[in-house]
Write an enzyme that holds these catalytic residues in place. Structure first.
Site, PDB file in Angstrom:
ATOM      1  N   CYS A 146       0.827  -1.198   0.000  1.00 57.48           N
ATOM      2  CA  CYS A 146       0.000   0.000   0.000  1.00 57.48           C
ATOM      3  C   CYS A 146       0.866   1.255   0.000  1.00 57.48           C
ATOM      4  O   CYS A 146       1.793   1.378   0.791  1.00 57.48           O
ATOM      5  CB  CYS A 146      -0.944   0.091   1.193  1.00 57.48           C
ATOM      6  N   ARG A 181       4.437  -0.260  -4.341  1.00 55.68           N
ATOM      7  CA  ARG A 181       4.031  -0.728  -3.010  1.00 55.68           C
ATOM      8  C   ARG A 181       2.719  -1.495  -3.035  1.00 55.68           C
ATOM      9  O   ARG A 181       2.295  -2.056  -2.022  1.00 55.68           O
ATOM     10  CB  ARG A 181       3.884   0.464  -2.059  1.00 55.68           C
ATOM     11  N   TRP A 226      -2.453  -2.978  -1.881  1.00 60.42           N
ATOM     12  CA  TRP A 226      -2.017  -4.370  -1.985  1.00 60.42           C
ATOM     13  C   TRP A 226      -2.844  -5.083  -0.920  1.00 60.42           C
ATOM     14  O   TRP A 226      -2.600  -4.934   0.270  1.00 60.42           O
ATOM     15  CB  TRP A 226      -0.526  -4.470  -1.685  1.00 60.42           C
ATOM     16  N   ASN A 229      -2.414   1.781   5.669  1.00 58.38           N
ATOM     17  CA  ASN A 229      -1.469   0.721   5.322  1.00 58.38           C
ATOM     18  C   ASN A 229      -1.237  -0.048   6.620  1.00 58.38           C
ATOM     19  O   ASN A 229      -0.928   0.562   7.639  1.00 58.38           O
ATOM     20  CB  ASN A 229      -0.167   1.371   4.817  1.00 58.38           C
ATOM     21  N   GLY A 230      -1.427  -1.370   6.591  1.00 60.45           N
ATOM     22  CA  GLY A 230      -1.241  -2.160   7.807  1.00 60.45           C
ATOM     23  C   GLY A 230      -2.430  -3.074   8.051  1.00 60.45           C
ATOM     24  O   GLY A 230      -3.254  -3.277   7.158  1.00 60.45           O
ATOM     25  N   GLU A 266      19.667 -16.237  -5.499  1.00 61.82           N
ATOM     26  CA  GLU A 266      19.105 -14.973  -5.971  1.00 61.82           C
ATOM     27  C   GLU A 266      18.626 -15.093  -7.417  1.00 61.82           C
ATOM     28  O   GLU A 266      17.572 -14.562  -7.784  1.00 61.82           O
ATOM     29  CB  GLU A 266      20.161 -13.872  -5.808  1.00 61.82           C
ATOM     30  N   LYS A 322      14.840 -14.331  -8.572  1.00 65.66           N
ATOM     31  CA  LYS A 322      14.489 -13.336  -9.609  1.00 65.66           C
ATOM     32  C   LYS A 322      13.602 -13.977 -10.670  1.00 65.66           C
ATOM     33  O   LYS A 322      12.590 -13.409 -11.067  1.00 65.66           O
ATOM     34  CB  LYS A 322      15.739 -12.777 -10.309  1.00 65.66           C
ATOM     35  N   GLU A 362      10.075 -14.759  -9.373  1.00 65.96           N
ATOM     36  CA  GLU A 362       9.311 -13.543  -9.059  1.00 65.96           C
ATOM     37  C   GLU A 362       8.712 -12.886 -10.295  1.00 65.96           C
ATOM     38  O   GLU A 362       7.569 -12.467 -10.277  1.00 65.96           O
ATOM     39  CB  GLU A 362      10.225 -12.503  -8.390  1.00 65.96           C
ATOM     40  N   HIS A 384      21.757 -35.469  -3.442  1.00 63.35           N
ATOM     41  CA  HIS A 384      21.063 -35.912  -2.224  1.00 63.35           C
ATOM     42  C   HIS A 384      19.547 -35.829  -2.372  1.00 63.35           C
ATOM     43  O   HIS A 384      18.837 -35.849  -1.365  1.00 63.35           O
ATOM     44  CB  HIS A 384      21.540 -35.080  -1.029  1.00 63.35           C
ATOM     45  N   LYS A 401       6.697  -4.297  -2.929  1.00 63.70           N
ATOM     46  CA  LYS A 401       7.978  -3.969  -2.307  1.00 63.70           C
ATOM     47  C   LYS A 401       7.717  -3.493  -0.883  1.00 63.70           C
ATOM     48  O   LYS A 401       6.636  -3.022  -0.590  1.00 63.70           O
ATOM     49  CB  LYS A 401       8.637  -2.853  -3.110  1.00 63.70           C
TER      50      LYS A 401
HETATM   51  C1  F6R Z   1      13.195  -9.939  -3.939  1.00 68.86           C
HETATM   52  C2  F6R Z   1      12.798  -8.934  -2.983  1.00 68.86           C
HETATM   53  C3  F6R Z   1      12.414  -9.361  -1.608  1.00 68.86           C
HETATM   54  C4  F6R Z   1      13.111  -8.439  -0.580  1.00 68.86           C
HETATM   55  C5  F6R Z   1      12.590  -8.736   0.830  1.00 68.86           C
HETATM   56  C6  F6R Z   1      13.303  -7.903   1.868  1.00 68.86           C
HETATM   57  O1  F6R Z   1      13.407  -9.406  -5.198  1.00 68.86           O
HETATM   58  O2  F6R Z   1      12.760  -7.779  -3.296  1.00 68.86           O
HETATM   59  O3  F6R Z   1      12.727 -10.683  -1.379  1.00 68.86           O
HETATM   60  O4  F6R Z   1      14.478  -8.637  -0.673  1.00 68.86           O
HETATM   61  O5  F6R Z   1      11.216  -8.474   0.890  1.00 68.86           O
HETATM   62  O6  F6R Z   1      13.157  -6.542   1.616  1.00 68.86           O
HETATM   63  P1  F6R Z   1      14.097  -5.476   2.304  1.00 68.86           P
HETATM   64  O7  F6R Z   1      15.474  -5.679   1.782  1.00 68.86           O
HETATM   65  O8  F6R Z   1      13.527  -4.144   1.925  1.00 68.86           O
HETATM   66  O9  F6R Z   1      14.030  -5.732   3.773  1.00 68.86           O
END
Ligand code: F6R
Length: 584
Positions: A2, A27, A74, A100-101, A459, A463, A466, A482, A579
């Site tokens: 949000c 967000r 969101w 937000n929350g 990672e 990526k 995601e 294994h 995010k």
């Molecule tokens: C992956 C991604 C998430 C963040 C995670 C932590 O692309 O963006 O996995 O890495 O939500 O976010 P931060 O670093 O902001 O605490």
């Protein structure tokens, strides 16, 4: 999770808010809405979908007035419907709330409000707040006091922004998710994040947990525990330009290409206070989530290799169960500095007496303010939902900490070459795009690496899943035999990270194992011998071992990006994700 924005001043509020919402869309992007106060009455436009699409259909700019609030959602409480989109109002339609929350005591309060005759029309916890304020306002005429009384009844987490017809003012409250005030001349702003404010002001005040605030066009007041409180003004160094796409098709691509210069900034980070703290004896834990957790794994390896100091790396949401409660120092890694899981781990660690080192991208974030020492990674605004440049910058800054602690200046100098090595990978982005063409029809991907390449494999898989929604998982290469080997067959892709370092001989055996099971291999290596093993390969530049997790991350980011574009996914806004995850 949000995005929130509020404006009060002399400009057309709907214009400022619409522009701000577009900056905050990372967000949340399942619905959006704006409410403005125009000629003494509040009007609202809200709907489900992306901001641009809603705007095309409903024209947010038809809302007049110089005061307003906006929200991009969101969903956490109630499905994605027009009714559940914010802003929400009370029965009278004179009080509007965005939030937000999560309000945890929602059920009891909703029943109480309904008993008192309030009619709630959505499934959200936000609407309840509007009715609670309405109820309190019946008893208490001063709006701020009524708002405070309503907030005192809530439990859970929130940043709340409230517009009402009674006065040209906006009220706010924070308990968890971030809120920042922007200070202009004859105008004030509030938002969940700084990028929304950058076109207008660089003077900001971070609202703290427990604070209530009121903004008018002439300024702001903050209240803590019922009394006026002073809050420090900060000057933001980010520019409005940094939060633009700058000619790239997506923020994600722009942020991948920014890495050479951003790595230089990360390696120039001031790590002095953090290094001094780590010199103190006592147990150390690293705490982080998602991509930041993988950066933590690199830090653990380097710290151990370079200094002999060992540490645990704990996922934020597991910290309460996994920590022994005796850590002297907790290194918390978070791009946003607002991740609820990481923050609650930090809170617990502090309660148990630990000192906190924050490694974050956002100066003034919640994590930044709670830390005893800060290392700012200098990646600049990261607006794609997926982390790219923040990952490599985190590793660069964390490597600087480990290498400064061990006094290994030579390796630190060598690490600076990572920028050029990344540039040489980026120059060959079209090769990765062609490889993406070859792989785009595949559905299952395994990423493998050893030692410092393993976090990059993790990672790379994250990526890919995601932003393409394809199945991808990562293993320490030795683990395949294994169990996971049973899944390998024709058309299953194995992406093997095989730098010519101490891991090389064993990686070559793992590559053979995969070939023998008919998996489709994609090898990334600086060794011709390894590249010759697979029809699909990418020649990596030679990198110092400590630079490998940084440099090898880049082609994997590009691969995920190009595959997402070919699959017609939005690489900036993947489904179901947002995010800055400010709920636990
Ligand atoms: C992956 C991604 C998430 C963040 C995670 C932590 O692309 O963006 O996995 O890495 O939500 O976010 P931060 O670093 O902001 O605490």
């Amino acid at each position: 999770m949000c995005g929130i924005i509020g404006y009060i001043g002399y400009r057309k509020a709907s214009e400022v808010i619409l522009e701000g919402l577009c900056k905050l869309e990372y967000r949340g992007y399942d619905s959006a809405g704006i409410a403005t106060l125009d000629g003494g009455a509040i009007r609202v436009i809200k709907d489900i979908g992306r901001i641009d699409d809603i705007h095309k259909q409903k024209d947010f700019l038809q809302l007049g007035g110089n005061t307003g609030i906006g929200h991009t959602r969101w969903a956490t409480h109630g499905g994605v419907t027009q009714k559940n989109a914010h802003p929400h109002s009370d029965c009278s339609g004179k009080i509007f709330v965005i939030h937000n929350g999560v309000i945890e005591n929602f059920d009891g309060l909703r029943a109480e409000m309904e008993k008192k005759g309030h009619r709630l029309t959505s499934e959200t916890d936000t609407e309840l707040v509007a009715h609670l304020i309405e109820e309190e306002h019946r008893k208490e005429k001063e709006f701020g006091t009524a708002f405070a009384a309503a907030v005192s009844r809530l439990s859970g987490s929130w940043s709340l922004v409230v517009l009402h017809e009674g006065a040209q003012e906006i009220h706010l409250s924070r308990n968890g998710p971030p809120l920042v005030l922007g200070i202009g001349k004859g105008e004030m702003f509030c938002a969940s994040d700084v990028p929304a404010l950058l076109p207008y002001t660089k003077q900001v005040v971070f609202v703290e947990d427990g604070d209530r605030a009121r903004i008018t066009k002439d300024g702001f007041e903050v209240f803590a525990s019922g009394k006026r409180a002073q809050r420090k003004e900060h000057t933001i160094t980010w520019t409005a330009q940094m939060a633009e796409k700058g000619g790239y098709a997506h923020f994600c691509l722009k942020e991948i290409f920014e890495q050479p210069s951003k790595i230089r900034e990360a390696l120039a980070a001031d790590v002095g206070a953090a290094v001094e703290m780590l010199r103190e004896k006592g147990s150390i834990a690293v705490v982080a989530c998602g991509t930041s957790y993988y950066a933590g794994l690199v830090f653990k390896s380097l710290l151990q290799k370079k200094t002999g100091i060992s540490c645990d790396v704990i996922i934020g949401s597991e910290f309460a169960y996994a920590s022994a409660g005796r850590e002297k120092i907790v290194v918390a890694i978070s791009q946003s500095g607002e991740t609820a899981d990481t923050l609650s781990a930090v809170k617990l660690a502090k309660k148990n007496g630990a000192k906190i080192i924050a490694v974050t991208n956002v100066v003034g974030s919640s994590l930044y303010r709670q830390a005893d020492a800060n290392v700012v990674i200098g990646a600049g605004p990261e607006l794609a939902v997926v982390a790219t440049k923040s990952f490599t910058c985190q590793i660069a800054a964390l490597s600087k900490i480990a290498l400064s602690l061990s006094g290994d200046r030579k390796t630190l100098e060598e690490l600076k070459m990572a920028s050029e090595q990344i540039e040489s990978v980026l120059d060959r982005a079209p090769e990765i795009e062609k490889l993406a063409d070859r792989l785009v029809k595949r559905r299952d991907f395994f990423f493998i690496g050893r030692s410092l390449s393993f976090p990059s494999a993790l990672e790379g898989a994250l990526k890919l899943k995601e932003i393409t929604y394809l199945h991808a998982e990562a293993y320490a290469a030795g683990e395949l035999k294994h169990g996971p080997l049973s899944l390998l067959e024709k058309d299953v892709v194995v992406v093997a990270l095989a730098p010519a370092d101490e891991t090389f001989a064993k990686m070559m055996s793992n590559i053979q194992e995969c070939k023998a099971r008919n998996a489709e291999l994609f090898v990334l290596s600086d060794s011709k011998e390894a590249l010759a093993k697979a029809a699909l390969h990418f020649q990596m530049p030679k990198a110092t071992p400590e630079a490998i997790p940084i440099v090898y991350a880049v082609p994997l980011q590009l691969l995920a990006y190009y595959m997402a574009v070919k699959l017609k996914r939005d690489p900036d806004k993947p489904r179901n994700l947002a995010k800055s995850v400010t709920v636990e």
